[in-house]
Scaffold this motif. Structure first.
Motif, PDB file in Angstrom:
ATOM      1  N   UNK A 111     -15.457 -71.081  35.874  1.00  0.00           N
ATOM      2  CA  UNK A 111     -15.559 -72.568  35.828  1.00  0.00           C
ATOM      3  C   UNK A 111     -16.925 -72.843  35.527  1.00  0.00           C
ATOM      4  N   UNK A 112     -17.948 -71.835  35.852  1.00  0.00           N
ATOM      5  CA  UNK A 112     -19.599 -71.822  34.761  1.00  0.00           C
ATOM      6  C   UNK A 112     -19.428 -71.613  33.944  1.00  0.00           C
ATOM      7  N   UNK A 113     -18.679 -71.635  33.006  1.00  0.00           N
ATOM      8  CA  UNK A 113     -19.323 -71.333  31.522  1.00  0.00           C
ATOM      9  C   UNK A 113     -18.783 -72.161  30.166  1.00  0.00           C
ATOM     10  N   UNK A 114     -19.950 -72.938  29.678  1.00  0.00           N
ATOM     11  CA  UNK A 114     -19.792 -73.878  28.256  1.00  0.00           C
ATOM     12  C   UNK A 114     -18.842 -73.368  27.244  1.00  0.00           C
ATOM     13  N   UNK A 115     -17.446 -73.906  27.134  1.00  0.00           N
ATOM     14  CA  UNK A 115     -16.374 -74.157  26.115  1.00  0.00           C
ATOM     15  C   UNK A 115     -17.521 -73.829  23.971  1.00  0.00           C
ATOM     16  N   UNK A 116     -17.451 -72.712  24.155  1.00  0.00           N
ATOM     17  CA  UNK A 116     -18.098 -72.349  23.106  1.00  0.00           C
ATOM     18  C   UNK A 116     -19.156 -71.259  22.734  1.00  0.00           C
ATOM     19  N   UNK A 117     -19.602 -71.126  24.269  1.00  0.00           N
ATOM     20  CA  UNK A 117     -21.107 -70.531  24.038  1.00  0.00           C
ATOM     21  C   UNK A 117     -20.694 -69.210  25.371  1.00  0.00           C
ATOM     22  N   UNK A 118     -22.243 -68.176  25.316  1.00  0.00           N
ATOM     23  CA  UNK A 118     -21.666 -67.346  25.702  1.00  0.00           C
ATOM     24  C   UNK A 118     -22.190 -67.838  27.137  1.00  0.00           C
TER      25      UNK A 118
ATOM     26  N   UNK B 246     -29.805 -68.926  19.600  1.00  0.00           N
ATOM     27  CA  UNK B 246     -29.930 -67.383  20.938  1.00  0.00           C
ATOM     28  C   UNK B 246     -28.463 -67.589  21.095  1.00  0.00           C
ATOM     29  N   UNK B 247     -27.206 -69.119  21.017  1.00  0.00           N
ATOM     30  CA  UNK B 247     -26.257 -68.982  21.436  1.00  0.00           C
ATOM     31  C   UNK B 247     -25.325 -68.800  20.334  1.00  0.00           C
ATOM     32  N   UNK B 248     -25.918 -68.492  19.404  1.00  0.00           N
ATOM     33  CA  UNK B 248     -25.477 -68.501  17.990  1.00  0.00           C
ATOM     34  C   UNK B 248     -24.599 -69.241  17.137  1.00  0.00           C
ATOM     35  N   UNK B 249     -24.892 -70.825  17.731  1.00  0.00           N
ATOM     36  CA  UNK B 249     -24.245 -71.657  17.627  1.00  0.00           C
ATOM     37  C   UNK B 249     -25.489 -72.535  16.606  1.00  0.00           C
ATOM     38  N   UNK B 250     -25.027 -72.762  14.898  1.00  0.00           N
ATOM     39  CA  UNK B 250     -25.631 -73.884  14.616  1.00  0.00           C
ATOM     40  C   UNK B 250     -26.551 -75.103  14.564  1.00  0.00           C
ATOM     41  N   UNK B 251     -28.035 -75.709  14.854  1.00  0.00           N
ATOM     42  CA  UNK B 251     -28.469 -76.105  15.320  1.00  0.00           C
ATOM     43  C   UNK B 251     -28.328 -78.072  13.960  1.00  0.00           C
ATOM     44  N   UNK B 252     -27.821 -77.013  12.492  1.00  0.00           N
ATOM     45  CA  UNK B 252     -28.127 -78.734  12.280  1.00  0.00           C
ATOM     46  C   UNK B 252     -29.215 -79.497  12.225  1.00  0.00           C
ATOM     47  N   UNK B 253     -28.897 -80.678  12.391  1.00  0.00           N
ATOM     48  CA  UNK B 253     -30.149 -81.753  13.306  1.00  0.00           C
ATOM     49  C   UNK B 253     -30.898 -81.344  14.552  1.00  0.00           C
ATOM     50  N   UNK B 254     -31.526 -81.040  15.256  1.00  0.00           N
ATOM     51  CA  UNK B 254     -31.840 -80.271  16.139  1.00  0.00           C
ATOM     52  C   UNK B 254     -32.671 -81.584  16.754  1.00  0.00           C
ATOM     53  N   UNK B 255     -32.849 -82.749  16.096  1.00  0.00           N
ATOM     54  CA  UNK B 255     -33.455 -83.785  16.767  1.00  0.00           C
ATOM     55  C   UNK B 255     -32.185 -84.540  17.201  1.00  0.00           C
TER      56      UNK B 255
ATOM     57  N   UNK C 278     -31.480 -83.597  25.654  1.00  0.00           N
ATOM     58  CA  UNK C 278     -31.706 -83.110  26.005  1.00  0.00           C
ATOM     59  C   UNK C 278     -31.441 -81.648  26.785  1.00  0.00           C
ATOM     60  N   UNK C 279     -30.135 -81.797  26.494  1.00  0.00           N
ATOM     61  CA  UNK C 279     -28.974 -80.645  26.663  1.00  0.00           C
ATOM     62  C   UNK C 279     -28.319 -79.370  26.722  1.00  0.00           C
ATOM     63  N   UNK C 280     -29.094 -78.353  26.295  1.00  0.00           N
ATOM     64  CA  UNK C 280     -28.333 -76.714  25.100  1.00  0.00           C
ATOM     65  C   UNK C 280     -26.511 -77.134  26.149  1.00  0.00           C
ATOM     66  N   UNK C 281     -26.030 -76.396  26.620  1.00  0.00           N
ATOM     67  CA  UNK C 281     -24.574 -77.325  27.106  1.00  0.00           C
ATOM     68  C   UNK C 281     -23.811 -77.598  25.419  1.00  0.00           C
ATOM     69  N   UNK C 282     -24.944 -79.554  26.940  1.00  0.00           N
ATOM     70  CA  UNK C 282     -23.652 -80.702  25.708  1.00  0.00           C
ATOM     71  C   UNK C 282     -24.074 -80.373  24.373  1.00  0.00           C
ATOM     72  N   UNK C 283     -24.982 -79.867  24.164  1.00  0.00           N
ATOM     73  CA  UNK C 283     -25.186 -80.000  22.459  1.00  0.00           C
ATOM     74  C   UNK C 283     -24.322 -78.736  21.629  1.00  0.00           C
ATOM     75  N   UNK C 284     -24.663 -77.894  22.632  1.00  0.00           N
ATOM     76  CA  UNK C 284     -22.789 -76.579  22.195  1.00  0.00           C
ATOM     77  C   UNK C 284     -21.928 -78.010  22.212  1.00  0.00           C
ATOM     78  N   UNK C 285     -21.465 -78.897  22.693  1.00  0.00           N
ATOM     79  CA  UNK C 285     -20.384 -79.393  22.679  1.00  0.00           C
ATOM     80  C   UNK C 285     -20.916 -80.559  21.231  1.00  0.00           C
ATOM     81  N   UNK C 286     -21.232 -81.034  21.278  1.00  0.00           N
ATOM     82  CA  UNK C 286     -21.506 -82.272  20.148  1.00  0.00           C
ATOM     83  C   UNK C 286     -21.510 -80.950  18.847  1.00  0.00           C
ATOM     84  N   UNK C 287     -22.488 -79.984  18.783  1.00  0.00           N
ATOM     85  CA  UNK C 287     -22.071 -78.711  17.383  1.00  0.00           C
ATOM     86  C   UNK C 287     -20.633 -78.895  17.185  1.00  0.00           C
ATOM     87  N   UNK C 288     -19.918 -78.387  18.351  1.00  0.00           N
ATOM     88  CA  UNK C 288     -18.914 -77.150  18.028  1.00  0.00           C
ATOM     89  C   UNK C 288     -18.017 -78.407  17.318  1.00  0.00           C
TER      90      UNK C 288
END
Length: 373
Positions: free
Chosen positions: A12-19, A217-226, A234-244
């Motif tokens: 329950x404490x893991x973001x899908x698609x991230x370590x 560092x999480x192995x996710x392609x940032x694309x457009x960081x802005x 500003x949430x890395x966890x949400x950014x991973x979801x958005x990117x994936x």
């Protein structure tokens, strides 16, 4: 039916698609919080309870695991020729403690999170008092070994009332050598007495630069960081979801559609609704609901503050400026955001057709834009 193997139970404490945070050794953008904890440690003022707060997904759990790893890997002082005080919380990946923690086999660490419900064959919806009692028993059994012991509660927001009261008793009479790290997204949901017995480390949203470093560092392609920083708050966890889920592309399509307001392009609306609600597109549908709410909030805030946010996708700035020229417009959009949020929750509760729900929400946005035309 047999109980699933440990590695088959969802965490329950893991973001899908991230370590998992225990597998993430580096932390970006939160040097101030790390320095604050390290100063307390080196000065011999290590508090028994630490409340790590901030928006969802900014790195709170990663910091908790980083602190736990540091505490359990750092020898306790007392000798004449002790090593100098540590300068950082860094612990090498090949350190025995780091390896044991990554494998969830460190005997001095207790992880308190939602447990598996064997009867319902799913994760429990809350952290229960039984789990807190297990933690209390763990402290009693591990006391014979001496040395430091650490517990991570992730997140503390998910404790039910009985669990919170049981944890409060532990904080009121903490076992010797124990440090309890509470990850908390919404401190207001905790008992005031729990908050008062903890020292707080408050984390802020990540900058686009720190976001890009965290995603790399999480192995996710940032694309457009802005763009990711704006859409994820500003949430890395949400950014991973958005990117994936290609959320930047999805948001650009939404902005392109809404740019036709108040004479909405119905063909574009149907195409967007179909793309975000087809078979197997449940994650995209949920993300689209999030993006619609985000857009309305950005419009309302811009009208209230008379200040445009950094543009997440091309054309967004001009669209927001046109839709929210003043405070009156901002109030209309804020009211609509609340109305559509409630409508989305009801629609999901009764399994309303996703495409129909999305089209209805956008048509209501069109109606509001027409009032401002």
């Amino acid at each position: 039916m047999a109980q699933p193997a440990q590695d088959e139970i969802p965490e329950p404490d893991r973001v899908e698609g991230a370590p998992h945070p225990r597998e993430t050794l580096a932390l970006f953008g939160h040097e101030r919080a790390e320095d604050e904890f390290l100063a307390a440690f080196t000065m011999g003022r290590l508090h028994h309870g630490w409340l790590i707060t901030g928006p969802l997904g900014v790195g709170k759990a990663t910091l908790a695991w980083r602190i736990a790893r540091f505490l359990l890997a750092t020898p306790e002082g007392g000798g004449l020729f002790d090593a100098p005080p540590p300068a950082s919380l860094e612990v090498p990946a090949d350190h025995p403690v780091a390896r044991r923690m990554a494998a969830l086999s460190e005997g001095r660490l207790f992880l308190l999170r939602r447990a598996w419900d064997e009867k319902a064959k799913r994760l429990k919806t809350q952290i229960t008092v039984e789990e807190v009692r297990r933690m209390k028993a763990f402290f009693a059994l591990s006391a014979a070994d001496g040395g430091r012991r650490v517990a991570i509660v992730d997140p503390a927001d998910e404790m039910n009332v009985s669990a919170a009261n049981a944890l409060l008793k532990l904080l009121e009479e903490p076992p010797e050598g124990v440090t309890i790290l509470l990850v908390c997204h919404q401190p207001s949901r905790l008992l005031p007495t729990i908050r008062s017995r903890c020292r707080e480390l408050r984390l802020s949203p990540l900058s686009p630069e720190d976001m890009a470093r965290a995603l790399t560092a999480a192995g996710v392609e940032a694309g457009d960081p802005q763009a990711l920083a704006e859409l994820a708050g500003g949430s890395a966890g949400e950014a991973i979801r958005v990117a994936n889920l290609e959320g930047v592309k999805l948001y650009a399509a939404l902005v392109g559609l809404l740019s036709t307001l108040p004479r909405l392009d119905r063909a574009k609306l149907v195409a967007l609704a179909d793309a975000a609600s087809g078979k197997g597109a449940e994650p995209q549908f949920e993300l689209m609901l999030t993006l619609i709410d985000l857009f309305l909030v950005r419009v309302a805030r811009a009208g209230t503050l008379r200040l445009l946010p950094p543009e997440a996708v091309p054309g967004e700035g001009d669209l927001i400026a046109r839709l929210a020229p003043d405070a009156r417009a901002a109030r209309l959009w804020a009211d609509l955001a609340q109305t559509l949020g409630n409508r989305a929750r009801r629609g999901r509760a009764v399994n309303l057709d996703p495409a129909a729900l999305l089209m209805d929400m956008v048509l209501r946005i069109d109606e509001t834009a027409a009032q401002l035309a």
